[in-house]
Design an enzyme around this catalytic site. Sequence first.
Site: not given
Ligand code: DQA
Length: 147
Positions: A11-12, A19, A24, A74, A77, A98, A100, A107
């Site tokens: 998501p997002n 964003r 990011y 990825n 959240a 995995e 990020h 964080r």
């Molecule tokens: C994320 C890190 C997560 O904590 C966050 O909720 C994201 C993006 C990252 O790519 O840094 O949406 O996965």
Amino acid sequence: MPDTVHVLNGPNLNLLGTREPEIYGRSTIADVEAACRSACERHGLDLVFRQTNHEGELVTFLQEARGSRGVVLNAAAYTHTSVAIADAIKAAGLIVVEVHLSNVFAREAFRHHSFISPVARGVICGLGIDGYRLAIDALATAGGKIS
Ligand code: DQA
């Protein structure tokens, strides 16, 4: 399809570029896909690249990745909340890296726990979109195994 890598985004991440760019970066999801495509081409691998804002859809994408070389995931959240995604990885017998973009350990405390890490082959965080390329390199060379 053992010569396919699935890159799955949660998501997002469709909003990348606009964003919270200080966290990011300015690369868009299309930039991430282009970087993944060229990494896969370099290794002679096919790419399935997907993004969803829905947890259940991410579970379906993982099930559909069964039999592939591996998954770069990825889960955004959902990383920090989803037992269903961890179960899907185990159920489909997937090799997962995995990823990020941000360094989640630098964080908020709620980002320090991942349901995915215990079922992942490896974890890359904090390296921005380069993390995706490094994950594909790992899946391509040693199937993500330490050699
Ligand atoms: C994320 C890190 C997560 O904590 C966050 O909720 C994201 C993006 C990252 O790519 O840094 O949406 O996965």
